[in-house]
Design a protein around this motif. Structure first.
Motif, PDB file in Angstrom:
ATOM      1  N   ALA A   1      -9.613  -7.891  32.977  1.00  0.00           N
ATOM      2  CA  ALA A   1      -8.779  -6.882  33.549  1.00  0.00           C
ATOM      3  C   ALA A   1      -8.353  -6.174  32.343  1.00  0.00           C
ATOM      4  N   GLY A   2      -7.908  -4.879  32.501  1.00  0.00           N
ATOM      5  CA  GLY A   2      -7.841  -4.055  31.248  1.00  0.00           C
ATOM      6  C   GLY A   2      -9.145  -3.267  30.957  1.00  0.00           C
ATOM      7  N   LYS A   3      -9.090  -2.815  29.719  1.00  0.00           N
ATOM      8  CA  LYS A   3     -10.261  -1.811  29.456  1.00  0.00           C
ATOM      9  C   LYS A   3     -11.566  -2.579  29.009  1.00  0.00           C
ATOM     10  N   GLU A   4     -11.398  -3.751  28.385  1.00  0.00           N
ATOM     11  CA  GLU A   4     -12.587  -4.454  27.629  1.00  0.00           C
ATOM     12  C   GLU A   4     -12.316  -5.894  28.057  1.00  0.00           C
ATOM     13  N   LYS A   5     -13.333  -6.452  28.205  1.00  0.00           N
ATOM     14  CA  LYS A   5     -13.392  -8.016  28.496  1.00  0.00           C
ATOM     15  C   LYS A   5     -13.305  -8.512  27.141  1.00  0.00           C
ATOM     16  N   ARG A   6     -12.226  -9.735  27.198  1.00  0.00           N
ATOM     17  CA  ARG A   6     -11.847 -10.361  26.039  1.00  0.00           C
ATOM     18  C   ARG A   6     -11.655 -11.891  26.586  1.00  0.00           C
ATOM     19  N   GLU A   7     -11.584 -12.701  25.222  1.00  0.00           N
ATOM     20  CA  GLU A   7     -11.379 -13.988  25.351  1.00  0.00           C
ATOM     21  C   GLU A   7     -10.034 -14.409  25.415  1.00  0.00           C
ATOM     22  N   LEU A   8      -9.296 -15.175  26.365  1.00  0.00           N
ATOM     23  CA  LEU A   8      -7.993 -15.538  26.334  1.00  0.00           C
ATOM     24  C   LEU A   8      -7.654 -16.478  25.610  1.00  0.00           C
ATOM     25  N   SER A   9      -6.452 -16.233  24.765  1.00  0.00           N
ATOM     26  CA  SER A   9      -5.814 -17.541  23.832  1.00  0.00           C
ATOM     27  C   SER A   9      -5.435 -18.438  24.485  1.00  0.00           C
ATOM     28  N   ASP A  10      -5.096 -19.514  23.987  1.00  0.00           N
ATOM     29  CA  ASP A  10      -4.517 -20.504  24.620  1.00  0.00           C
ATOM     30  C   ASP A  10      -3.225 -20.471  25.381  1.00  0.00           C
ATOM     31  N   ASP A  11      -2.515 -19.672  24.651  1.00  0.00           N
ATOM     32  CA  ASP A  11      -1.091 -19.470  25.165  1.00  0.00           C
ATOM     33  C   ASP A  11      -1.248 -18.369  26.351  1.00  0.00           C
ATOM     34  N   GLU A  12      -2.290 -17.565  26.467  1.00  0.00           N
ATOM     35  CA  GLU A  12      -2.498 -16.611  27.334  1.00  0.00           C
ATOM     36  C   GLU A  12      -3.071 -17.557  28.773  1.00  0.00           C
ATOM     37  N   VAL A  13      -3.830 -18.424  28.371  1.00  0.00           N
ATOM     38  CA  VAL A  13      -4.324 -19.200  29.426  1.00  0.00           C
ATOM     39  C   VAL A  13      -3.277 -20.214  29.929  1.00  0.00           C
ATOM     40  N   LEU A  14      -2.273 -20.479  29.266  1.00  0.00           N
ATOM     41  CA  LEU A  14      -1.209 -21.375  29.672  1.00  0.00           C
ATOM     42  C   LEU A  14      -0.334 -20.727  30.450  1.00  0.00           C
ATOM     43  N   LYS A  15      -0.140 -19.302  30.162  1.00  0.00           N
ATOM     44  CA  LYS A  15       0.564 -18.386  31.124  1.00  0.00           C
ATOM     45  C   LYS A  15       0.000 -18.145  32.494  1.00  0.00           C
ATOM     46  N   VAL A  16      -1.571 -18.207  32.600  1.00  0.00           N
ATOM     47  CA  VAL A  16      -2.211 -18.193  33.918  1.00  0.00           C
ATOM     48  C   VAL A  16      -1.890 -19.526  34.717  1.00  0.00           C
ATOM     49  N   ILE A  17      -1.972 -20.513  33.767  1.00  0.00           N
ATOM     50  CA  ILE A  17      -1.923 -21.746  34.650  1.00  0.00           C
ATOM     51  C   ILE A  17      -0.516 -21.834  35.138  1.00  0.00           C
TER      52      ILE A  17
END
Length: 155
Positions: free
Chosen positions: A41-57
């Motif tokens: 999502a957004g302008k470019e592909k990026r690796e999510l941080s663990d915090d961001e992954v936690l938000k998704v979960i």
């Protein structure tokens, strides 16, 4: 090298597939898909941080809880059980939620901080939430936090 939460999900998915654990493998697949979707999502592909992954979960687990409630109200017990099981499975990857006492302590401290900074009345709610939210991110649901803040501001 430290393992990321995402790589742990992948490893657990592989184990689930080998063990023919349909519930676990489909839940992890859907969650990893949600993570990938967030990464592109957004302008470019990026690796999510663990915090961001936690938000998704967290978001995925909440979706499961809400779906389970909706299915239960609709009399579709089997689907409700499935959604509930998926939600519980995802909860294993989340930090343990804060207890009421812990949440109260954090909120009380934030209320004191906001008041010492001059926040009073209805404005204090926003100021307190700004202080509390980063401290309880992923550990308490927004509604619970807001209710605790209102209680402290009123009392």
């Amino acid at each position: 090298m430290t393992t990321t939460l995402k790589s742990k999900l992948h490893a657990d998915l592989n184990v689930a597939i080998k063990e023919r654990d349909e519930l676990r493998s489909s839940t992890l697949r859907l969650t990893l898909t949600a993570i990938t979707k967030e990464e592109v999502a957004g302008k470019e592909k990026r690796e999510l941080s663990d915090d961001e992954v936690l938000k998704v979960i967290t978001k995925e687990a909440k979706k499961r809880r809400e779906a389970a409630e909706a299915f239960a109200q609709g009399g579709r017990t089997e689907q409700a059980e499935r959604e509930k099981a998926e939600g519980e499975l995802l909860a294993e990857y989340l930090p343990k939620p804060l207890g009421d006492d812990e949440l109260d302590a954090i909120v009380a401290q934030a209320v004191a901080e906001a008041r010492s900074a001059g926040a009073e009345g209805p404005r204090a709610m926003g100021a307190v939430m700004k202080i509390v939210n980063p401290k309880v991110a992923g550990l308490a649901e927004g509604g619970r936090v807001a209710a605790a803040v209102k209680k402290h501001l009123a009392g």
